[in-house]
Design an enzyme around this catalytic site. Sequence first.
Site, PDB file in Angstrom:
ATOM      1  N   ARG A 183       0.840  -1.200   0.000  1.00  0.00           N
ATOM      2  CA  ARG A 183       0.000   0.000   0.000  1.00  0.00           C
ATOM      3  C   ARG A 183       0.875   1.251   0.000  1.00  0.00           C
ATOM      4  NH1 ARG A 183      -5.010   1.372   4.076  1.00  0.00           N
ATOM      5  NH2 ARG A 183      -3.449   1.061   5.718  1.00  0.00           N
ATOM      6  N   ASP A 463      -4.504   3.007  14.249  1.00  0.00           N
ATOM      7  CA  ASP A 463      -3.666   3.598  13.223  1.00  0.00           C
ATOM      8  C   ASP A 463      -4.296   4.918  12.817  1.00  0.00           C
ATOM      9  OD1 ASP A 463      -5.800   2.974  11.554  1.00  0.00           O
ATOM     10  OD2 ASP A 463      -4.679   1.552  10.312  1.00  0.00           O
TER      11      ASP A 463
END
Length: 553
Positions: A183, A463
């Site tokens: 990613r 996160d």
Amino acid sequence: MPGVDASSFPAKVNGIKSGSYPTPKGVEILGAYKPEFESILTGDALAFVADLARKYSGRVTELLERRKATQAQFDAGAKPNFLAETQSVREGDWKVGPLPADFQDRRVEITGPTDRKMVINALNSGASVYMPDFEDSNCPTWDNMVRGQINLRDAIRRTITYDDPRTGKHYALKERVAVMTVRPRGWHLWEHHVLVDGRPVPGAVFDFALFFHHNARALLDLGSGPYFYLPKMEHYLECRLWNDIFVDAQASLGVPRGTIKATCLIETLPAAFQMDEFLYELREHSAGLNCGRWDYMFSFIKTTRNDPTRVLPNRSLLTMEMPFMRAYTLLVIKTCHRRGAFAIGGMSAMIPVKDDEAKNRAVMDKLRHDKLREVRDGHDGSWVAHPGLIPVARAVFDEHMPAPNQIARQREDVAVTQEDLLAVPDGPRTRAEARQNINVCIGYLAAWLGGNGCVPLHNLMEDAATAEISRAQVWQWVRWAVPLDDGKPLTAADVRLMVDEEFAAIEAKLGKEATAAGEYLDAAFLTKQMTCGKELHDFLTLPAQDILLSMGN
């Protein structure tokens, strides 16, 4: 500086000249020089980065301006909806390109940052797929970004090892490892340590170009390929940009067109109305869509921020069984399977609880329930945040999905409307939840500013996505003076006091010296700024990155 050979300017560390990278003309490296970085920041690799940056940075800027214009329409009262201009795409009979053999089974995927030990553990974890993350679970320091590329290169060549200096334990890859799908950063983030013709490089281009340049052929030699997760997109033209970059990159390196496979995260509210379009724009490179649940909830708040009828209840109550989330996930499944692509379920942010068997059992029961819903709905796989959750998630999918995937399950029974996707769930809004959200923001931002983009807090793996919904929810409640469980509205003064109290509690627990060293003061400042400001910041990582850069990171 256009037309200037930046190779004559050595990189600097704290103002002291050190070595220099072999930079092509027009490329300047502002990040610290480290000899071990030369193997990634080669002249050829940097020339590849520069070529893509020169061709596509302007389009990135244009697309970011388009986002602002679209949000202005939403702020003025428009509501996200399916696009009339792409009706023929939604109604057309087309499929994505063929899916690679090693990518047919994605039943359990694990995500995490790209530090060396994490890369080894994730690849060895028993997951089907590992997503090394340069985005939400990563803090974009120069060191993190370049070392992450080194770690992935070494992992693909199976030369990666790690000796823990604290425990003396040796880490190395097992014979069988997870499939890797990387990613890169979203379009909104820029790599300020690298300038091309005097301008920063889009972070997404930097991350993709370095990985693809160094590893595409090595992956093909292994019978795999360069696979990617694409985050944070809000419009199908952003997918078109990625597709153009893929076509260009493959041609430049002599890699067959269509070799790259990309999974788009549907993690913004506008994207929920353009799922077919996302797959169509990337169709020769598309591997499916993923339900980025936490960012999606954050985007719901951000997109509808000027609508007082869209105020969400407590974050802790926003489960995937809420009607608006059910509509979103079922539409992902229906859309993907109709087009021959994978529909990957959302992240379970839960983590195992040590030294408390009852709490740990409750976590595993919640996980099992979440994954059972996903596999029964028709998802082809799901995400977990911790290796300890993989056996439970895999057992659920193994029992209910004996085939590699469920693409053949079409879900023609699903019908989702604009109203379904915009429905607001009922539920309480409590002062305790506001405080919890503030605590998460301070704790996460302190870790992020310290270089760590992924941190366990309150038995959840936080996160950037989970921190985003925490701070946006507080902002939304303040913005609309939402009455809480005590009957009183939440005010900016209340929030500032809560931030001060949470900071004082941290200082009392850790001590003044450790608190100062832990970046908590800046974290508390950012939390106030992003929960009490008149405007909702687009991303918490943008003002946080300014602080990071001011520290020389």
